[in-house]
Design an enzyme around this catalytic site. Structure first.
Site, PDB file in Angstrom:
ATOM      1  CG  ASP A  77      35.999  25.372 158.813  1.00 14.26           C
ATOM      2  OD1 ASP A  77      35.990  26.372 159.558  1.00 14.26           O
ATOM      3  OD2 ASP A  77      35.024  25.069 158.092  1.00 14.26           O
ATOM      4  CD  GLU A 135      32.546  30.500 158.369  1.00 13.36           C
ATOM      5  OE1 GLU A 135      31.824  31.464 158.070  1.00 13.36           O
ATOM      6  OE2 GLU A 135      33.326  29.987 157.538  1.00 13.36           O
TER       7      GLU A 135
END
Ligand SMILES: [Zn+2]
Length: 373
Positions: A77, A135
């Site tokens: 991400d 994350e």
């Protein structure tokens, strides 16, 4: 075989801010890795908004009945980007630099891992590639991997921009909300009420003392070398002529590794209890919203020494949070490492020099050869 910068262009073209599904990035990784060589295991879940997310474990030679020697970890991400930054997901190359969201954090490293994986020859000792979700919003994918304990590598490299220096320590991250309750009354009759803001002032004074106390407990590997505290927001009261009935504050802390994980929570709870003891009318509550621990890896570790040697740089520490603590808890000697500079990441001109991508890929190929044969 695509050059590393073309892999990165493909990855940047797939928007993967944490609010979106990361599955298209995982699909791209699965298509890129040779399924005859890599054993691919998708670990799906839905986030709190119901969006489908996946962690992906790719292992090579895991059937050899040997422990996994090395895991290369990379999140999939990115942080959001402004709407008017057109290169964010339409990457452009200018002056040998590639611009786009994730160029540094951390699709650049992801492209390098994929390219290095395509170059593995022979039958190395078992190796894993670990691709995580979410994350940037609290290491949620990595926390799931830790809870599921589905991997226990000997060595682990967590990809983040470290300017290709091995990072052997990072502070943790804690966040909590403090609510002080009072009793509202007309401000002309203060004896009928109890001011939440006056009580908050007493609390704030004690938090400031706690910050001073934590400064005495030094870990010289970090700058500043102690756990920091910040009362970042305060909201209280409703009008100038009402005794305030409530005051809310957000307290953030960044603990040095080695500190008891509940240290700040215990201290804050004790402060609230002390204030209640001194004045039974005092009413405060503390709720921990996040408590991510830091990590510290032995500076003489085998992976640390190897990375120092092949990179020609000494190990260092960082102040930003990473997934490293979770892989350390899985028992791996864990180092954070990757191309790029965190001060250029999370910006709207995020870019990576093409030469850095090539250099990082070569270092990963060398690392895999030295550790796994
Ligand atoms: Zn990152």
């Amino acid at each position: 075989m695509k050059p590393v910068h073309e892999l990165l262009i493909d990855l940047i073209r797939i928007p993967s801010v944490s609010a979106l599904s990361n599955v298209p990035v995982i699909d791209y990784i699965v298509e890129t890795l040779d399924s005859k060589i890599w054993n691919l295991c998708r670990l799906p879940y839905c986030d709190t908004a119901g969006i489908p997310k996946q962690n992906l474990l790719a292992t090579m030679n895991s059937e050899l009945d040997l422990p996994i020697e090395l895991a290369l970890v990379c999140h999939t991400d990115t942080v959001p980007y402004p709407e008017d930054w057109k290169e964010a997901v339409s990457p452009a190359i200018d002056d040998a630099k590639l611009f786009g969201r994730g160029a540094y954090d951390v699709k650049g490293a992801l492209a390098c891992i994929l390219r290095a994986a395509l170059e593995i020859r022979g039958k190395p000792r078992p190796i894993a590639l670990v691709f995580t979700a979410d994350e940037e919003i609290g290491c949620i994918g990595a926390k799931r991997l830790l809870a599921e304990k589905c991997i226990s590598p000997r060595f682990c490299v967590v990809s983040e921009p470290t300017q290709l220096r091995p990072v052997i320590g990072g502070k943790g991250y804690g966040l909590g909300e403090v609510v002080i309750h009072g009793t509202e009354a007309h401000s002309a009759l203060p004896n009928l009420g109890h001011s939440a803001i006056y009580d908050a002032a007493l609390f704030i004074d004690r938090v400031k003392s706690l910050a001073g106390q934590l400064e005495e407990e030094e870990n010289q590997a970090f700058a500043p070398p102690f756990t920091t505290l910040n009362l970042g927001t305060i909201h209280g009261g409703t009008a100038k002529n009402i005794i305030p009935g409530e005051c809310r504050m957000l307290l953030e802390w960044r603990p040095i590794p080695g500190e008891a994980p509940d240290r700040v929570e215990r201290e804050v709870t004790r402060i609230l209890a002390d204030l209640k003891c001194a004045d039974p009318g005092f009413a405060g509550a503390f709720r921990v919203l996040r408590n991510d621990r830091g990590f510290a890896t032995d500076s003489n570790g085998e992976l640390v020494k190897l990375l120092e040697r092949i990179c020609g740089t000494s190990a260092t520490t960082v102040s930003f949070g990473t997934e490293a603590p979770y892989f350390k808890q899985l028992g791996a000697e864990t180092v954070v490492f990757g191309p790029g500079d965190m001060t250029v990441a999370h910006r709207s001109d995020e870019h990576v020099a093409l030469i850095e991508l090539g250099g990082a890929t070569e270092l990963l190929v060398r690392l895999i050869r030295e550790l796994c044969g």
